[in-house]
Design an enzyme around this catalytic site. Structure first.
Site, short mmCIF file in Angstrom:
data_model
loop_
_atom_site.label_atom_id
_atom_site.label_comp_id
_atom_site.label_asym_id
_atom_site.label_seq_id
_atom_site.Cartn_x
_atom_site.Cartn_y
_atom_site.Cartn_z
N ARG A 28 0.84 -1.20 0.00
CA ARG A 28 0.00 0.00 0.00
C ARG A 28 0.88 1.26 0.00
O ARG A 28 0.54 2.26 -0.63
CB ARG A 28 -0.93 -0.04 1.22
CG ARG A 28 -2.10 0.92 1.13
CD ARG A 28 -3.15 0.60 2.16
NE ARG A 28 -2.67 0.71 3.52
CZ ARG A 28 -3.33 0.33 4.61
NH1 ARG A 28 -4.55 -0.19 4.49
NH2 ARG A 28 -2.83 0.46 5.81
N LYS A 34 -3.07 6.28 1.61
CA LYS A 34 -2.97 6.90 2.94
C LYS A 34 -2.26 8.24 2.84
O LYS A 34 -1.16 8.44 3.37
CB LYS A 34 -2.29 5.96 3.93
CG LYS A 34 -3.30 4.95 4.50
CD LYS A 34 -2.71 4.08 5.57
CE LYS A 34 -2.85 4.66 6.94
NZ LYS A 34 -4.20 4.57 7.51
N GLU A 52 -16.91 4.41 4.34
CA GLU A 52 -16.19 3.86 5.49
C GLU A 52 -16.25 4.84 6.65
O GLU A 52 -16.78 5.95 6.52
CB GLU A 52 -14.74 3.53 5.13
CG GLU A 52 -13.95 4.70 4.59
CD GLU A 52 -12.55 4.29 4.17
OE1 GLU A 52 -11.90 3.54 4.91
OE2 GLU A 52 -12.10 4.75 3.11
C1 LIG Z 1 -9.53 5.75 6.21
C2 LIG Z 1 -9.15 4.43 6.75
N1 LIG Z 1 -9.87 3.35 6.39
C3 LIG Z 1 -9.57 2.12 6.82
C4 LIG Z 1 -8.50 1.90 7.65
C5 LIG Z 1 -8.17 0.51 8.08
O1 LIG Z 1 -7.02 0.05 7.42
P1 LIG Z 1 -6.08 -1.03 8.09
O2 LIG Z 1 -6.93 -2.20 8.41
O3 LIG Z 1 -5.04 -1.33 7.06
O4 LIG Z 1 -5.51 -0.40 9.30
C6 LIG Z 1 -7.72 2.99 8.07
C7 LIG Z 1 -6.61 2.81 8.99
O5 LIG Z 1 -5.50 2.66 8.60
C8 LIG Z 1 -8.04 4.27 7.59
O6 LIG Z 1 -7.31 5.33 7.96
#
Ligand SMILES: Cc1ncc(COP(=O)(O)O)c(C=O)c1O
Length: 338
Positions: A81, A183, A219
């Site tokens: 990612r 991210k 989300e």
């Molecule tokens: C916007 C967002 N969605 C989903 C997630 C969940 O991702 P992960 O399971 O890789 O931590 C995160 C956290 O990292 C996030 O910041």
């Protein structure tokens, strides 16, 4: 090292021994890097990150397990990612092996800060910024990558409890064809105002709808969303504006392989959520957190009678069980630190 009271850890920054640092120029590849003492950094006021938000990060955790070793969880997916995020922001694309080695080195050097088994985790934050100056809008010439860590406890105050989510149709998190699927630091600055507003009204987090029609679930601010209906596990499909969570992928695989649930990744409406048997959100920081209610313009919609649903509980136990080696890691998801 100052003594840490592992029993009162929250989700805060605790200074540790060291952090990893590397730099890379535009057009070159990430290679050398080193551990330096944890501390502040100097930046030009014209740094690309400060002026135009050229920066992205990752979030993962190191766990002390029942076998008394320290492991990382699916760090290969964070590496993947990070490569996608850096490419999208015109930052020299992060090499996956370089990324994983930097994370492992940082955790190993700060191993004393990994909380004891069952007392918390070591949150790991790899982050990369444009550090060279720019006054015109463009990708800058030089970048700094750092990895710092912090021992943490539960993300939400009060530990595992049903969360209260707020839908505010005045704000979107991310748009189609934008940067919601990476991210990027800017995604989080955009979320601060609606989050602060929701918290001041007593909610735990914001639940976002799709930016095109305000119809489908996207989300939660820092987590992916799931619902369960008639033994089907449903989650919004990844369309470009949703972050592909590592925990999301893990829960989908666990639900299918260990619980025999049907997995459906699709567009989901609010009504489907309100009529679900259970709902929960997932993320590195929040783990598997049950959703207790959703409030929209029409009022409060309670789920699971305010309790933690049985499938939610089971999925959490299985995920955390693998991460802490209470149960076997059949999927090959753990990366021991040695
Ligand atoms: C916007 C967002 N969605 C989903 C997630 C969940 O991702 P992960 O399971 O890789 O931590 C995160 C956290 O990292 C996030 O910041």
């Amino acid at each position: 090292m100052e003594k840490i009271d592992w029993d009162i850890l929250g989700f805060n920054v605790v200074e540790t021994k060291s952090m990893f640092k590397a730099t890379c120029k535009q057009g070159e590849t990430w290679q050398a890097g080193a551990l330096v003492p944890y501390g502040t950094i100097e930046l030009s006021p014209a740094a690309g990150v400060l002026n135009y938000g050229q920066g992205c990060f990752e979030g993962t955790k190191a766990f002390r397990t029942a076998n008394n070793r320290v492991v990382l969880f699916r760090i290969d997916l964070n590496a993947k990612r990070m490569a996608v995020s850096t490419k999208r922001l015109c930052i020299p694309e992060m090499n996956k092996t370089f990324f994983i080695n930097a994370v492992k080195e940082t955790v190993l050097d700060n191993i004393d800060y990994v909380p004891p088994y069952n007392k918390g985790t070591l949150y790991v934050r790899p982050i990369v910024w444009g550090t060279a100056p720019a006054i015109g809008v463009k990708p800058v010439e030089e970048y700094t990558f750092m990895v710092f860590v912090s021992p943490v406890g539960p993300y939400f105050k009060g530990g595992v409890r049903p969360l209260h989510l707020k839908i505010n149709k005045d704000y979107h998190r991310a748009a189609p064809k934008g940067i919601g699927n990476i991210k990027a630091i800017g995604n989080y600055s955009a979320s601060l105002y609606p989050l602060t507003k929701a918290k001041s009204e007593g909610y735990d987090e914001v639940l976002y709808l799709d930016a095109k029609d305000d119809t489908f679930l996207e989300e939660v601010g820092t987590a992916n969303l799931f619902l369960i209906k008639d033994k089907k596990l449903m989650t919004p499909q990844l369309g470009g504006s949703i972050l592909a969570g590592v925990t999301r992928d893990s829960v989908l695989k666990i639900a299918k392989d260990k619980l025999g649930l049907d997995i459906i990744e699709t567009d989901i409406t609010l009504n489907e959520l309100y009529n679900s048997d259970e709902a929960f959100c997932t993320g590195t920081a929040v783990s598997v957190s049950p959703v207790g209610s959703i409030t929209d313009d029409d009022g409060v919609h309670s789920l699971s009678d305010g309790n933690i649903g049985p499938y939610t509980m089971k999925l959490k136990e299985l995920l955390v069980g693998i991460q802490r080696e209470d149960i076997d890691d059949d999927f090959g998801w753990l990366f021991p630190i040695e």
